[in-house]
Design an enzyme around this catalytic site. Structure first.
Site, short mmCIF file in Angstrom:
data_model
loop_
_atom_site.label_atom_id
_atom_site.label_comp_id
_atom_site.label_asym_id
_atom_site.label_seq_id
_atom_site.Cartn_x
_atom_site.Cartn_y
_atom_site.Cartn_z
N PRO A 227 0.79 -1.23 0.00
CA PRO A 227 0.00 0.00 0.00
C PRO A 227 0.82 1.29 0.00
O PRO A 227 0.25 2.36 0.02
CB PRO A 227 -0.81 -0.12 1.28
CG PRO A 227 -0.03 -1.03 2.15
CD PRO A 227 0.71 -1.98 1.26
N ASP A 250 3.64 2.61 -11.80
CA ASP A 250 2.63 3.67 -11.95
C ASP A 250 2.56 4.53 -10.70
O ASP A 250 3.39 4.40 -9.81
CB ASP A 250 1.27 3.08 -12.33
CG ASP A 250 0.88 1.97 -11.38
OD1 ASP A 250 1.10 2.14 -10.16
OD2 ASP A 250 0.39 0.92 -11.84
N LYS A 272 -0.69 7.32 -14.53
CA LYS A 272 -1.40 8.54 -14.87
C LYS A 272 -0.74 9.72 -14.17
O LYS A 272 -0.48 9.68 -12.99
CB LYS A 272 -2.84 8.42 -14.36
CG LYS A 272 -3.84 9.03 -15.31
CD LYS A 272 -5.24 8.99 -14.73
CE LYS A 272 -5.70 7.56 -14.45
NZ LYS A 272 -7.04 7.47 -13.88
N GLY A 303 0.73 -1.15 -7.26
CA GLY A 303 0.36 -0.79 -5.89
C GLY A 303 -0.48 -1.90 -5.28
O GLY A 303 -1.23 -2.60 -5.97
N GLY A 304 -0.35 -2.11 -3.98
CA GLY A 304 -1.19 -3.09 -3.29
C GLY A 304 -0.92 -4.50 -3.78
O GLY A 304 0.23 -4.93 -3.90
N ASP A 305 -1.99 -5.21 -4.08
CA ASP A 305 -1.89 -6.57 -4.59
C ASP A 305 -2.23 -6.55 -6.08
O ASP A 305 -3.18 -5.87 -6.48
CB ASP A 305 -2.89 -7.46 -3.83
CG ASP A 305 -2.82 -8.90 -4.32
OD1 ASP A 305 -2.01 -9.66 -3.77
OD2 ASP A 305 -3.54 -9.23 -5.29
N THR A 333 -2.82 -5.69 0.03
CA THR A 333 -3.75 -4.81 -0.65
C THR A 333 -4.05 -3.60 0.24
O THR A 333 -3.98 -3.68 1.48
CB THR A 333 -5.03 -5.58 -1.03
OG1 THR A 333 -5.83 -4.72 -1.85
CG2 THR A 333 -5.83 -6.01 0.18
N MET A 385 -11.12 3.16 -5.24
CA MET A 385 -11.36 4.13 -6.32
C MET A 385 -12.74 4.78 -6.20
O MET A 385 -13.39 5.05 -7.21
CB MET A 385 -11.24 3.44 -7.69
CG MET A 385 -9.83 2.98 -8.00
SD MET A 385 -9.71 2.09 -9.56
CE MET A 385 -10.16 0.43 -9.06
N1 SAH Z 1 -4.13 -3.19 -6.46
C1 SAH Z 1 -4.38 -2.12 -5.55
C2 SAH Z 1 -5.60 -1.32 -5.88
C3 SAH Z 1 -5.51 -0.56 -7.17
S1 SAH Z 1 -6.92 0.41 -7.47
C4 SAH Z 1 -4.46 -2.69 -4.13
O1 SAH Z 1 -4.47 -3.90 -3.94
O2 SAH Z 1 -4.52 -1.90 -3.20
C5 SAH Z 1 -6.42 1.99 -6.86
C6 SAH Z 1 -7.17 2.32 -5.59
O3 SAH Z 1 -6.60 1.64 -4.50
C7 SAH Z 1 -7.11 3.77 -5.20
O4 SAH Z 1 -8.06 4.55 -5.90
C8 SAH Z 1 -7.44 3.69 -3.73
O5 SAH Z 1 -8.81 3.51 -3.52
C9 SAH Z 1 -6.76 2.40 -3.33
N2 SAH Z 1 -5.44 2.64 -2.74
C10 SAH Z 1 -4.26 2.21 -3.18
N3 SAH Z 1 -3.27 2.55 -2.34
C11 SAH Z 1 -3.85 3.22 -1.33
C12 SAH Z 1 -3.37 3.83 -0.14
N4 SAH Z 1 -2.08 3.84 0.19
N5 SAH Z 1 -4.26 4.42 0.67
C13 SAH Z 1 -5.58 4.42 0.39
N6 SAH Z 1 -6.07 3.87 -0.73
C14 SAH Z 1 -5.24 3.27 -1.57
#
Ligand code: SAH
Length: 482
Positions: A227, A250, A272, A303-305, A333, A385
């Site tokens: 995250p 990204d 973006k 980002g995240g998973d 995630t 999102m």
């Molecule tokens: N694959 C990612 C999500 C991608 S979609 C995951 O597993 O987290 C992108 C959305 O993820 C953002 O619009 C937001 O809602 C959320 N997001 C990602 N990183 C974040 C963070 N550090 N804090 C809060 N929301 C986050």
């Protein structure tokens, strides 16, 4: 970075040391270990230096140095008990552009000596630029414990094969991969345990095999970077970041994480930016294929998973079509990150027995969201999102029967030093988020569990800044605010 880290070759060079103190003797030892010729100028010598002078390991002059002697030196240490002497020596040295280090006075110095972990020929130097010598020592202690004593032997062992490996494996990327495997695998273990002959035979065999497998074969690593807080990445992610030839990233992947990518890897931004559109998904897919077919090890950092609203599935479908080998590495995630760092457990025996993850993204949301499902009691709903449509989401949930008093939270930049958490209800949260200027990336969490934030919130920015502080200092008075 305020200073340029560098290692200096002083073999056979004349080093001048002003002062015969204990502190001076430690620098003299370093200089001797690096092969310099040392002359110490001091009326008095500490016992160690006196010994060295007697055995003529160093030259000794029982007076202060002259300007021309300073100017003729290759480098200078000023460690005289008299500050005035050091100041003058430093002035002379600077006037002649001779590197000078005044002990305990980084301002007057043109270089400082780092804390050193010596696994010669492998040497690790640490400096905080004078900001915190104690922290530097703490870090040294940790590294000393972490790096096997045999590391130096391993470096010396590898050095013997360097030229041959370069001749046999012409491609730089291939060669790096070869060494990575050798230095982190069974051969390295043999060197650590002193079985050099057997290590040598294994390396010979590996070189032969590498020669016959010259054709580079690309592959793709689809990696979740978590995250945002670099501490929350997996070891596997870190390793692949060190191996990749090229990285596609990204905007969800912050600088702190990108810094951990191998310095030689090419970085391609595919996200973006304000005012610019993201590289269309198809183009990212084709770019990955093209790079992999060219023999590159491509790291797609997300980002995240990668499989949570990350289009990871689409990306690897294309790879499958082209028969390109790939690996997927899970990441934390953002919902899990935000929940833990905001003190909002997503499930709880008293409040929520299930948790639903949905996307508030315009394209997927208008038609697809199952509103009757989302208003069912005893569940937590996390919306990715969804910030731009928070008001619409709250309105729909209320219209479909979820109480307007249902607790709800927005977590912005979860897990990072810039994390902000806002809590309210379905009725109040949209206006609250607008008033606070909450920006993407942010997650919306809806459900009774949000009330626990007040009690379980443990994280604040002081924690993040304490990255390498010891556990004691984190729980100590200074570590926690609010
Ligand atoms: N694959 C990612 C999500 C991608 S979609 C995951 O597993 O987290 C992108 C959305 O993820 C953002 O619009 C937001 O809602 C959320 N997001 C990602 N990183 C974040 C963070 N550090 N804090 C809060 N929301 C986050």
């Amino acid at each position: 970075m305020d200073q340029l880290p560098a290692f200096m070759n002083v073999r056979g060079a004349n080093a001048l040391v002003a002062g015969g103190t204990d502190a001076a003797s430690r620098k003299v030892e370093l200089l001797l270990r690096a092969g310099a010729t040392v002359t110490v100028y001091a009326a008095q010598l500490c016992p160690l230096l006196a010994d060295m002078a007697k055995t003529r390991v160093i030259e000794h002059r029982a007076r202060h140095p002259e300007a021309d002697e300073v100017a003729a030196a290759a480098l200078v240490f000023a460690a005289d008990p008299e500050a005035a002497v050091n100041r003058e020596v430093a002035r002379w040295a600077r006037a002649s552009r001779v590197p000078v280090c005044v002990l305990g006075d980084p301002e007057a110095s043109s270089f400082v000596v780092p804390v050193v972990i010596d696994r010669s020929p492998m040497v690790i130097a640490i400096s905080s630029g004078g900001a915190s010598p104690v922290l530097t020592r703490l870090l040294r202690m940790r590294l000393e414990a972490l790096i096997p004593a045999g590391f130096g032997r391993l470096a010396a062992f590898a050095a013997q094969f360097r030229d041959r490996a370069r001749k046999r494996i012409a491609d730089y990327g291939q060669r790096r991969k070869f060494w990575e495997e050798v230095l982190s695998g069974a051969i390295a273990e043999k060197v650590f345990s002193g079985q050099e002959a057997s290590a040598r035979a294994a390396l010979e065999a590996a070189l032969e095999a590498a020669q016959s497998a010259q054709q580079a074969r690309g592959e793709v690593y689809l990696v979740g970077a978590g995250p945002g807080n670099p501490d929350l990445m997996t070891f596997r992610a870190l390793r692949l970041m060190q191996q990749a030839d090229v990285v596609l990233h990204d905007n969800l992947v912050g600088d702190g994480i990108l810094e951990l990518v191998h310095a030689d890897a090419e970085r391609i931004y595919v996200g973006k930016e304000r005012g610019h559109h993201a590289l269309p998904q198809e183009e990212i897919n084709t770019l990955m294929v093209r790079l992999a077919l060219a023999g590159k090890r491509v790291l797609r950092l997300k980002g995240g998973d990668p499989f949570m609203f990350g289009r990871g599935g689409e990306e690897i479908e294309t790879l499958v079509e082209y028969g390109i080998p790939f690996e997927v590495v899970p990441g934390i995630t953002s919902a899990a990150g935000a929940a833990c760092y905001a003190g909002i457990p997503l499930t709880h025996r008293d409040y929520a027995q299930s948790c639903t993850f949905v996307t508030g993204h315009k394209r997927d949301f208008t038609s697809d969201l199952d509103w009757p499902g989302l208003v069912r009691p005893n569940q937590t709903v996390v919306i990715y999102m969804g910030l731009a449509r928070l008001e619409e989401i709250a309105r729909e949930l209320i219209a479909h029967g979820r109480a307007s008093q249902t607790p709800a939270a927005v977590v912005e930049q979860a897990t990072t030093a810039r994390q902000r958490v806002l809590t309210g209800t379905l009725a109040t949260l949209p206006a609250l988020a607008t008033a606070s200027g909450i920006r993407s990336p942010a997650l919306i969490i809806i459900g009774e569990v949000v009330t626990l934030h007040g009690k379980l919130n443990w994280f604040n920015e002081a924690r993040v800044k304490d990255v390498i502080a010891s556990p004691q200092s984190v729980s100590g008075k200074a570590g926690i605010r609010g």
